[in-house]
Design a protein around this motif. Structure first.
Motif, PDB file in Angstrom:
ATOM      1  N   GLU A 116      -1.139 -14.273 -15.272  1.00 55.05           N
ATOM      2  CA  GLU A 116      -0.710 -13.614 -14.035  1.00 55.05           C
ATOM      3  C   GLU A 116      -1.737 -12.565 -13.647  1.00 55.05           C
ATOM      4  N   ALA A 117      -1.955 -12.404 -12.339  1.00 58.01           N
ATOM      5  CA  ALA A 117      -2.890 -11.391 -11.841  1.00 58.01           C
ATOM      6  C   ALA A 117      -2.208 -10.537 -10.792  1.00 58.01           C
ATOM      7  N   ARG A 118      -2.460  -9.230 -10.847  1.00 62.03           N
ATOM      8  CA  ARG A 118      -1.918  -8.311  -9.852  1.00 62.03           C
ATOM      9  C   ARG A 118      -3.068  -7.480  -9.285  1.00 62.03           C
ATOM     10  N   GLY A 119      -3.243  -7.544  -7.962  1.00 57.47           N
ATOM     11  CA  GLY A 119      -4.317  -6.818  -7.306  1.00 57.47           C
ATOM     12  C   GLY A 119      -3.820  -5.554  -6.643  1.00 57.47           C
ATOM     13  N   ASN A 120      -4.785  -4.824  -6.044  1.00 56.07           N
ATOM     14  CA  ASN A 120      -4.492  -3.560  -5.361  1.00 56.07           C
ATOM     15  C   ASN A 120      -3.754  -2.576  -6.264  1.00 56.07           C
ATOM     16  N   GLN A 121      -4.154  -2.543  -7.534  1.00 60.27           N
ATOM     17  CA  GLN A 121      -3.479  -1.681  -8.512  1.00 60.27           C
ATOM     18  C   GLN A 121      -4.233  -0.349  -8.645  1.00 60.27           C
ATOM     19  N   LEU A 122      -3.642   0.718  -8.115  1.00 55.45           N
ATOM     20  CA  LEU A 122      -4.165   2.053  -8.348  1.00 55.45           C
ATOM     21  C   LEU A 122      -3.809   2.479  -9.771  1.00 55.45           C
ATOM     22  N   PRO A 123      -4.460   3.549 -10.294  1.00 56.82           N
ATOM     23  CA  PRO A 123      -4.138   3.982 -11.667  1.00 56.82           C
ATOM     24  C   PRO A 123      -2.650   4.197 -11.896  1.00 56.82           C
ATOM     25  N   GLU A 124      -1.964   4.811 -10.920  1.00 55.34           N
ATOM     26  CA  GLU A 124      -0.536   5.056 -11.115  1.00 55.34           C
ATOM     27  C   GLU A 124       0.269   3.756 -11.062  1.00 55.34           C
ATOM     28  N   GLU A 125      -0.247   2.764 -10.321  1.00 58.04           N
ATOM     29  CA  GLU A 125       0.448   1.473 -10.249  1.00 58.04           C
ATOM     30  C   GLU A 125       0.226   0.664 -11.533  1.00 58.04           C
ATOM     31  N   LYS A 126      -0.955   0.807 -12.131  1.00 61.11           N
ATOM     32  CA  LYS A 126      -1.170   0.182 -13.440  1.00 61.11           C
ATOM     33  C   LYS A 126      -0.196   0.770 -14.460  1.00 61.11           C
ATOM     34  N   LEU A 127      -0.014   2.077 -14.381  1.00 55.94           N
ATOM     35  CA  LEU A 127       0.926   2.737 -15.279  1.00 55.94           C
ATOM     36  C   LEU A 127       2.345   2.219 -15.050  1.00 55.94           C
ATOM     37  N   GLU A 128       2.748   2.090 -13.804  1.00 54.55           N
ATOM     38  CA  GLU A 128       4.083   1.585 -13.487  1.00 54.55           C
ATOM     39  C   GLU A 128       4.263   0.153 -13.976  1.00 54.55           C
ATOM     40  N   THR A 129       3.204  -0.658 -13.849  1.00 62.66           N
ATOM     41  CA  THR A 129       3.286  -2.044 -14.311  1.00 62.66           C
ATOM     42  C   THR A 129       3.499  -2.095 -15.819  1.00 62.66           C
ATOM     43  N   VAL A 130       2.728  -1.287 -16.554  1.00 59.09           N
ATOM     44  CA  VAL A 130       2.875  -1.256 -18.018  1.00 59.09           C
ATOM     45  C   VAL A 130       4.275  -0.778 -18.391  1.00 59.09           C
ATOM     46  N   GLU A 131       4.799   0.232 -17.695  1.00 62.35           N
ATOM     47  CA  GLU A 131       6.141   0.724 -17.991  1.00 62.35           C
ATOM     48  C   GLU A 131       7.204  -0.343 -17.734  1.00 62.35           C
ATOM     49  N   SER A 132       7.007  -1.127 -16.665  1.00 68.33           N
ATOM     50  CA  SER A 132       7.965  -2.195 -16.386  1.00 68.33           C
ATOM     51  C   SER A 132       7.904  -3.273 -17.462  1.00 68.33           C
TER      52      SER A 132
ATOM     53  N   MET B   6      -3.530  -9.644 -15.722  1.00 73.08           N
ATOM     54  CA  MET B   6      -4.707  -8.898 -15.275  1.00 73.08           C
ATOM     55  C   MET B   6      -4.298  -7.888 -14.211  1.00 73.08           C
ATOM     56  N   LEU B   7      -4.738  -6.636 -14.376  1.00 70.88           N
ATOM     57  CA  LEU B   7      -4.464  -5.566 -13.419  1.00 70.88           C
ATOM     58  C   LEU B   7      -5.791  -5.071 -12.865  1.00 70.88           C
ATOM     59  N   THR B   8      -5.933  -5.076 -11.541  1.00 72.35           N
ATOM     60  CA  THR B   8      -7.202  -4.673 -10.941  1.00 72.35           C
ATOM     61  C   THR B   8      -6.972  -3.998  -9.600  1.00 72.35           C
ATOM     62  N   GLY B   9      -7.884  -3.120  -9.257  1.00 77.62           N
ATOM     63  CA  GLY B   9      -7.832  -2.483  -7.949  1.00 77.62           C
ATOM     64  C   GLY B   9      -8.326  -3.373  -6.839  1.00 77.62           C
ATOM     65  N   ASP B  10      -8.914  -4.530  -7.200  1.00 72.82           N
ATOM     66  CA  ASP B  10      -9.379  -5.476  -6.184  1.00 72.82           C
ATOM     67  C   ASP B  10      -8.198  -6.107  -5.466  1.00 72.82           C
ATOM     68  N   ASN B  11      -8.510  -6.791  -4.361  1.00 73.61           N
ATOM     69  CA  ASN B  11      -7.455  -7.435  -3.572  1.00 73.61           C
ATOM     70  C   ASN B  11      -6.826  -8.586  -4.356  1.00 73.61           C
ATOM     71  N   PRO B  12      -5.608  -8.981  -3.997  1.00 77.41           N
ATOM     72  CA  PRO B  12      -4.902 -10.023  -4.750  1.00 77.41           C
ATOM     73  C   PRO B  12      -5.638 -11.356  -4.800  1.00 77.41           C
TER      74      PRO B  12
ATOM     75  N   ALA C 268      -2.428   4.066 -18.199  1.00 78.29           N
ATOM     76  CA  ALA C 268      -1.801   2.835 -18.689  1.00 78.29           C
ATOM     77  C   ALA C 268      -2.107   2.618 -20.170  1.00 78.29           C
ATOM     78  N   LEU C 269      -3.332   2.947 -20.601  1.00 78.62           N
ATOM     79  CA  LEU C 269      -3.695   2.815 -22.017  1.00 78.62           C
ATOM     80  C   LEU C 269      -2.820   3.716 -22.877  1.00 78.62           C
TER      81      LEU C 269
END
Length: 797
Positions: free
Chosen positions: A664-680, A644-650, A700-701
């Motif tokens: 797994e959940a990852r918080g504080n995800q800005l749009p560019e960080e969601k993109l980086e997560t998908v790339e990783s 799960m990727l969200t801009g909310d806090n962890p 990210a989509l």
């Protein structure tokens, strides 16, 4: 909370770079280079033009022999001179960018045999740029020079294929599939009776008799005249397709005296062709059924207040339409009077009717059940959600899935190879080993029949189209066979939280005053919140004490992933999350403890602050969708890891993930960080999917192997850009998509194995002398029918 950025109020802002426009000193020119047809010439040209100052970009199309150049030169003359210097004669292509797109309906084009014939005839013709075939709909989409259309139609007529212009490929009305050619069964009856009689007379007489030849010729020309015509056209165009091979085989059989067998082969082949065409009509009817969902007329309110039934295609935007109980809704719209329950299953796949009242959207093709209502039209007939779904499915049919591309490439090699083997079989044994010519030629003719790759080639498009249509019926819009087939490899799925796992309509649960007056703090927060469209902001706005006291806001700006800011009464205020307050340097140990407690409860904390202090603390909580836990459990059962990727806090992210069972959940995800997560994830695992419903999920989509858009009904952008669009908000459609993908892949594998297995068996039987021509035809065309029926099984799922 997100939106547009600004630094007018001193807020932190994200910089957005504008793309460079073609008009900023750049020009675009396209050349046709007849002697450029392989990578050797491309490399030569790229090296020569790449060194010219002012050349910005080169785009090569070796198939069409065209070169598109983007440059900043005063004129394109240096380009022509440079090409001439390396022996390339370039002619300016006036087609691009002002070309023409035309859709042709070709009633007799329903299998890869005709596609190959047309492709061989039209590719390379002056003015023809691109061909896009849709065998299921029997359409050919052409990109061409306007003046080239008459010669294209004449070329198709020379192949025995009459074409009708249906219109432009983009932006036009949804056109129904071409009607199937009506079958005249009398010639087939005569052919079957004559072929059988020829066999009987042959065996009754103990050998050849003039009546055997007469009956055989009657059977061949009554049932196979169309095959001979198509075969002659194919040979004239140097194309060894199925009709050409069958014509050669039957003619060869007659020349060596195998009259009964030649007659039976032609009859079985012609009969199997008809049955196969009828079977393919089932796949076509699946799309035709989608088109029939929307009624052709609508009851429209006239200027004088009366009601009149008019064609749906003529209804303008903002027109008011009335719907009675039991009627299908003709156009997309928004209810302005009345209420009812609407069965939206044709669009979204929802099993239960949905309550509709004023201001609720309705979609073309859905069924009004109980009440009567009036709605305002929000989309023309050619642009309704249903029309866009049909356009998307049609476009998806035209795309080649990986397996289909492999099969097409294999067939292009297989047929000439078997033809060469057949020729060798006819010549080498008699010349080298003293075998009889009759036996050798007969074996060669059997091999010609086996050389037809029809079962192999037709199996993939029928299976893919059946899968696409079955998914569309369930409210899953798949944008191409590559995604339908590739879904089976999905290893990890990243999901947005708000609107995907949760309802996306959070409510305010807590408020704590830290500085000042409670009503004033609520009033200031509401002033900022009402200007934002983020669900968290909307929750705070709904909880405002007195809506009429909401203040005016100047220099409002949204800060992506953090919050909003604005000026109220000459004072700058910020309304945002933990990250924004930390960046402003306003966090304290006491505040951190309060935030930690709220976040561990799965709540989102939002604070109102000035430049120097935090005035109030708001807590907002979103509710998890009822089906999210079940969907995640099904994904895990299918072997898919979830993230799960969200801009909310962890802490909030962990709490929500724990409720639904996400790995797994990852918080504080800005749009560019969601993109980086998908790339990783792409670097570490197999196929990666991303599920989202908002603009902030778009990067990210787009980067994921398969992007899933939630709740796409009525949303132009989602339908047009997503790889897979789930028409409602039911996450259970994700495992349904995976199961369909795996079933489709299984059927494709079965069909390929079966078709190739039959070929291998009969090639072996031919060399051992146990195969006959009519057995080969029966097995080959029987295999075609079996793979078609196997592919059509998906329509029942």
């Amino acid at each position: 909370m997100s939106g547009c950025t600004s630094d007018g109020c001193g807020c932190p802002s994200a910089s957005i770079s504008s793309p460079e426009l073609l008009g900023s000193g750049e020009s675009h020119v396209v050349y046709r280079i007849e002697n450029m047809d392989c990578p050797t010439e491309e490399a030569l040209i790229r090296d020569k033009l790449g060194r010219l100052p002012g050349v910005a970009e080169l785009e090569f199309n070796l198939v069409q022999r065209t070169l598109a150049v983007t440059h900043r030169l005063p004129s394109p003359e240096p380009l022509v001179e440079a090409l001439a210097a390396i022996g390339m004669q370039a002619v300016r292509d006036t087609l691009s960018p002002a070309g023409q797109t035309t859709v042709l309906g070709i009633a007799k084009m329903d299998c890869p045999t005709e596609e190959g014939l047309i492709r061989g005839k039209l590719i390379g013709m002056p003015g023809v740029v691109e061909l896009d075939f849709n065998l299921v709909q029997r359409t050919l989409t052409l990109q061409h020079a306007p003046e080239a259309l008459p010669s294209i139609l004449a070329a198709l007529k020379s192949l025995g294929l009459e074409a009708q212009v249906q219109g432009g490929a983009v932006g036009g009305d949804v056109s129904a599939p071409a009607d199937p050619v009506k079958t005249n069964w009398w010639p087939m009856l005569v052919s079957g009776v004559s072929a059988t009689a020829s066999e009987i007379v042959y065996w009754w007489n103990g050998g050849f008799h003039w009546a055997v030849a007469a009956l055989a010729l009657l059977a061949i020309f009554s049932g196979g005249l169309a095959t001979y015509k198509k075969g002659f056209i194919a040979l004239r165009n140097r194309n060894l397709n199925m009709n050409a091979l069958m014509s050669i085989a039957v003619t060869g059989a007659m020349l060596i005296g195998q009259w009964p067998e030649a007659a039976m082969v032609m009859f079985l082949f012609a009969l199997a062709e008809i049955i196969e065409a009828k079977s393919l009509d089932r796949a076509r009817n699946a799309i035709r059924g989608l088109m029939d969902l929307a009624p052709e007329t609508a009851t429209v309110r006239q200027p004088d207040g009366s009601w009149e039934e008019v064609p749906a295609k003529s209804v303008a935007l903002d027109t008011v339409v009335r719907v009675k109980p039991g009627e299908r809704i003709a156009l997309d719209g928004e209810i302005v009077a009345g209420s009812s329950t609407v069965n939206q299953a044709p669009i979204t796949g929802e099993s239960l009717p949905v309550e509709k009242s004023e201001n609720d959207p309705v979609f073309a093709g859905t069924i009004n059940e109980s009440g009567s209502f009036e709605y305002r039209v929000t989309a023309l007939a050619a642009n309704t959600t249903l029309a866009r779904i049909i356009h998307a499915v049609e476009a998806a049919q035209g795309s080649r899935a990986p397996t289909q591309r492999f099969v097409d490439q294999f067939a292009r090699v297989y047929t000439p190879a078997v033809f060469a083997v057949a020729l060798a079989t006819a010549l080498i044994p008699p010349l080298a080993f003293g075998s009889t010519w009759i036996d050798a030629i007969y074996k060669a003719l059997v091999l010609l029949v086996v050389a037809c790759p029809c079962a192999l080639v037709i199996s993939t498009p029928v299976t893919i189209v059946s899968g696409l249509a079955a998914a569309a019926r369930k409210g899953i819009l798949i944008k191409g066979g590559v995604y339908l087939e590739g879904g089976r490899k999905l290893a990890v799925l990243a999901l947005d939280k708000t609107g995907t796992i949760t309802h996306g309509k959070p409510e305010q649960t807590d408020f704590a005053l830290l500085v000042g007056d409670e009503q004033s703090v609520r009033r200031l927060a509401a002033g900022l919140a009402t200007r934002s469209d983020h669900p968290v902001s909307q929750a705070i706005a709904r909880a405002a004490l007195e809506a009429d006291l909401i203040p005016d806001v100047a220099d409002f700006a949204a800060i992506p992933g953090r919050g909003v800011c604005g000026v109220i009464d000459s004072q700058t205020y910020h309304l945002g999350n933990h990250r924004l307050i930390a960046e402003l340097g306003l966090t304290t140990s006491t505040l951190e403890k309060r935030l930690d407690k709220l976040e561990r409860q799965g709540k989102t904390a939002v604070m109102l602050a000035t430049q120097g202090e935090v005035l109030g603390l708001f807590a907002v909580a979103d509710t998890v969708k009822e089906n999210s836990r079940q969907a995640v459990a099904e994904l895990h059962a299918l072997g898919v890891r979830t993230l799960m990727l969200t801009g909310d806090n962890p802490h909030t992210a962990e709490a929500i993930a724990g409720q639904v069972g996400i790995d797994e959940a990852r918080g504080n995800q800005l749009p560019e960080e969601k993109l980086e997560t998908v790339e990783s994830l792409l670097d570490q695992t197999g196929t990666v999917g991303m599920v989202g419903d908002g603009i902030n999920d778009a990067p990210a989509l787009a980067r994921a192997d398969i992007g899933f858009a939630m709740g796409a009904a009525g949303t132009d952008t989602a339908i047009e850009t997503a790889d897979v669009a789930l028409m409602d908000d039911d996450l259970r459609k994700l495992p349904a998509f995976l199961r369909l993908s795996r079933t489709t892949a299984g059927i494709l594998t079965q069909n390929i194995a079966f078709a190739l297995g039959i070929k291998a068996v009969f090639i072996a039987l031919t060399f051992t002398g146990h195969a006959t021509m009519w057995m080969a035809v029966f097995a080959d065309m029987g295999a075609s029918l079996l793979v078609v029926f196997n592919g059509l099984r998906l329509l029942r799922k």
